[in-house]
Design a protein around this motif. Structure first.
Motif, PDB file in Angstrom:
ATOM      1  N   ILE A  85       9.795   3.286  -5.770  1.00 18.21           N
ATOM      2  CA  ILE A  85       9.734   3.694  -4.356  1.00 18.21           C
ATOM      3  C   ILE A  85       9.866   2.470  -3.454  1.00 18.21           C
ATOM      4  O   ILE A  85      10.530   2.508  -2.415  1.00 18.21           O
ATOM      5  CB  ILE A  85       8.409   4.445  -4.080  1.00 18.21           C
ATOM      6  N   GLY A  86       9.239   1.361  -3.844  1.00 16.97           N
ATOM      7  CA  GLY A  86       9.357   0.124  -3.068  1.00 16.97           C
ATOM      8  C   GLY A  86      10.792  -0.363  -2.990  1.00 16.97           C
ATOM      9  O   GLY A  86      11.263  -0.775  -1.922  1.00 16.97           O
ATOM     10  N   ILE A 142       0.806  -1.228   0.000  1.00 11.36           N
ATOM     11  CA  ILE A 142       0.000   0.000   0.000  1.00 11.36           C
ATOM     12  C   ILE A 142       0.840   1.280   0.000  1.00 11.36           C
ATOM     13  O   ILE A 142       0.577   2.209  -0.780  1.00 11.36           O
ATOM     14  CB  ILE A 142      -0.934  -0.003   1.224  1.00 11.36           C
ATOM     15  N   ILE A 143       1.846   1.352   0.896  1.00 13.38           N
ATOM     16  CA  ILE A 143       2.545   2.630   1.093  1.00 13.38           C
ATOM     17  C   ILE A 143       3.269   3.123  -0.170  1.00 13.38           C
ATOM     18  O   ILE A 143       3.104   4.280  -0.562  1.00 13.38           O
ATOM     19  CB  ILE A 143       3.507   2.544   2.305  1.00 13.38           C
ATOM     20  N   PRO A 144       4.075   2.279  -0.854  1.00 10.84           N
ATOM     21  CA  PRO A 144       4.713   2.791  -2.095  1.00 10.84           C
ATOM     22  C   PRO A 144       3.690   3.217  -3.150  1.00 10.84           C
ATOM     23  O   PRO A 144       3.879   4.226  -3.835  1.00 10.84           O
ATOM     24  CB  PRO A 144       5.540   1.586  -2.567  1.00 10.84           C
ATOM     25  N   ALA A 145       2.589   2.433  -3.271  1.00 11.34           N
ATOM     26  CA  ALA A 145       1.562   2.799  -4.266  1.00 11.34           C
ATOM     27  C   ALA A 145       0.885   4.115  -3.885  1.00 11.34           C
ATOM     28  O   ALA A 145       0.626   4.959  -4.748  1.00 11.34           O
ATOM     29  CB  ALA A 145       0.521   1.678  -4.361  1.00 11.34           C
ATOM     30  N   ALA A 146       0.604   4.304  -2.591  1.00  5.81           N
ATOM     31  CA  ALA A 146      -0.020   5.552  -2.143  1.00  5.81           C
ATOM     32  C   ALA A 146       0.923   6.733  -2.358  1.00  5.81           C
ATOM     33  O   ALA A 146       0.483   7.833  -2.742  1.00  5.81           O
ATOM     34  CB  ALA A 146      -0.393   5.437  -0.663  1.00  5.81           C
ATOM     35  N   ALA A 164      11.160   2.777   6.468  1.00  5.48           N
ATOM     36  CA  ALA A 164      11.760   3.516   5.347  1.00  5.48           C
ATOM     37  C   ALA A 164      10.688   3.959   4.357  1.00  5.48           C
ATOM     38  O   ALA A 164      10.727   5.093   3.851  1.00  5.48           O
ATOM     39  CB  ALA A 164      12.795   2.637   4.646  1.00  5.48           C
ATOM     40  N   SER A 165       9.725   3.084   4.083  1.00  3.05           N
ATOM     41  CA  SER A 165       8.656   3.458   3.131  1.00  3.05           C
ATOM     42  C   SER A 165       7.782   4.565   3.705  1.00  3.05           C
ATOM     43  O   SER A 165       7.330   5.452   2.965  1.00  3.05           O
ATOM     44  CB  SER A 165       7.813   2.236   2.762  1.00  3.05           C
ATOM     45  N   VAL A 166       7.559   4.535   5.021  1.00  5.08           N
ATOM     46  CA  VAL A 166       6.773   5.604   5.661  1.00  5.08           C
ATOM     47  C   VAL A 166       7.528   6.935   5.582  1.00  5.08           C
ATOM     48  O   VAL A 166       6.932   7.992   5.314  1.00  5.08           O
ATOM     49  CB  VAL A 166       6.453   5.244   7.127  1.00  5.08           C
ATOM     50  N   ILE A 167       8.851   6.890   5.818  1.00  5.00           N
ATOM     51  CA  ILE A 167       9.664   8.120   5.745  1.00  5.00           C
ATOM     52  C   ILE A 167       9.594   8.726   4.340  1.00  5.00           C
ATOM     53  O   ILE A 167       9.433   9.936   4.170  1.00  5.00           O
ATOM     54  CB  ILE A 167      11.125   7.808   6.151  1.00  5.00           C
ATOM     55  N   ILE A 168       9.700   7.864   3.317  1.00  2.00           N
ATOM     56  CA  ILE A 168       9.602   8.358   1.933  1.00  2.00           C
ATOM     57  C   ILE A 168       8.235   9.000   1.695  1.00  2.00           C
ATOM     58  O   ILE A 168       8.127  10.065   1.079  1.00  2.00           O
ATOM     59  CB  ILE A 168       9.843   7.198   0.936  1.00  2.00           C
ATOM     60  N   PHE A 169       7.188   8.336   2.206  1.00  2.00           N
ATOM     61  CA  PHE A 169       5.830   8.875   2.041  1.00  2.00           C
ATOM     62  C   PHE A 169       5.708  10.252   2.693  1.00  2.00           C
ATOM     63  O   PHE A 169       5.159  11.194   2.093  1.00  2.00           O
ATOM     64  CB  PHE A 169       4.820   7.907   2.668  1.00  2.00           C
ATOM     65  N   VAL A 170       6.242  10.392   3.913  1.00  3.75           N
ATOM     66  CA  VAL A 170       6.159  11.676   4.630  1.00  3.75           C
ATOM     67  C   VAL A 170       6.945  12.762   3.889  1.00  3.75           C
ATOM     68  O   VAL A 170       6.480  13.903   3.761  1.00  3.75           O
ATOM     69  CB  VAL A 170       6.691  11.513   6.073  1.00  3.75           C
TER      70      VAL A 170
END
Length: 265
Positions: free
Chosen positions: A220-221, A197-201, A246-252
């Motif tokens: 991103i993944g 979910i996170i990379p796609a979002a 790490a994926s959350v940090i990229i999202f933020v």
């Protein structure tokens, strides 16, 4: 010179991230995040089933996840309870029955690795399974891309265009179960949906077309896997959760950058 186990782990992580990025786009578009999470939870019951009948855990996961999806569809048609209630019952029921069964069988398995993943211990055989399974999933996604996208946008329009919607639904469920089985060693049962979910979002925030979003989600993944592995090695933290962090940090970062750009206009 990188150690062999790091090369194996990197290859496994990249393979999973690429496939999860593309698959995650469909999950985000179809708003099925809770379904993917529930499906992953039931995977532990598949592992327990594998030990009971002498089947490889990956085979048990695919069988149980397909049964999970079929049972959910049947219960939805009965209209007894709301879908989120059914998902909660089936997911937590499957997870708990799996843990109880493994406890009764007294199987000495690394439960933490199954729940949260341990990419740094991926073996060559597991890498072959991940790459082979990932290639099949990616091939089916690309081969049925137009039909899946059209069905996601509007099912009636897809039927009018000749898309066999029930077949596409079945294929989508099969691909969901396969990606759970393929990804389990990288981020674990409890965190698989986050890698979907996170990379796609994140990609959705910065792209405008389905094709671009799928490519960006995979990139991103891969970045999240590499950063997570680096953090896990340097800080001695669990690998699966480190990848998710790490994926959350990229999202933020992406979200903050977009917010600042809008404020400057």
């Amino acid at each position: 010179m990188l150690e062999p186990f790091l090369l194996t782990a990197s290859a496994a992580g990249i393979a999973v991230a690429v496939v999860a990025g593309v698959m995650g786009c469909f999950i985000v578009w179809r708003r099925m995040a809770y379904f993917s999470d529930s499906l992953a939870h039931s995977a532990l019951l598949g592992i327990a089933l594998g030990f009971v009948v002498g089947l490889h855990p990956h085979g048990g996961i695919i069988i149980v996840c397909l049964l999970f999806a079929s049972l959910l569809l049947w219960l939805q048609q009965k209209g007894i309870l709301a879908t989120d209630t059914l998902l909660g019952i089936l997911a937590h029921g499957g997870l708990s029955i799996g843990m109880v069964t493994l406890s009764i069988l007294e199987q000495r398995i690394d439960l933490h690795a199954y729940l949260f993943g341990d990419i740094l211990t991926v073996t060559t055989n597991e890498l072959l399974w991940i790459c082979g399974g990932g290639a099949v999933i990616l091939g089916l996604l690309i081969g049925n891309w137009s039909s899946l996208v059209l069905m996601t946008i509007h099912e009636d329009l897809a039927r009018a265009e000749g898309v066999r919607v029930p077949h596409m639904h079945g294929l989508f469920m099969l691909l969901m179960t396969m990606i759970v089985a393929v990804s389990i060693h990288v981020v674990g049962i409890l965190l698989i949906s986050s890698l979907l979910i996170i990379p796609a979002a994140t990609a959705r925030c910065i792209t405008r077309s389905p094709h671009t979003m799928a490519v960006m989600a995979s990139i991103i993944g891969v970045m999240a896997v590499m950063l997570g592995m680096y953090g896990s090695l340097t800080l001695d933290t669990p690998s699966g959760p480190s990848i998710v962090v790490a994926s959350v940090i990229i999202f933020v970062i992406v979200l903050s950058t977009l917010g600042m750009a809008r404020n400057e206009r």
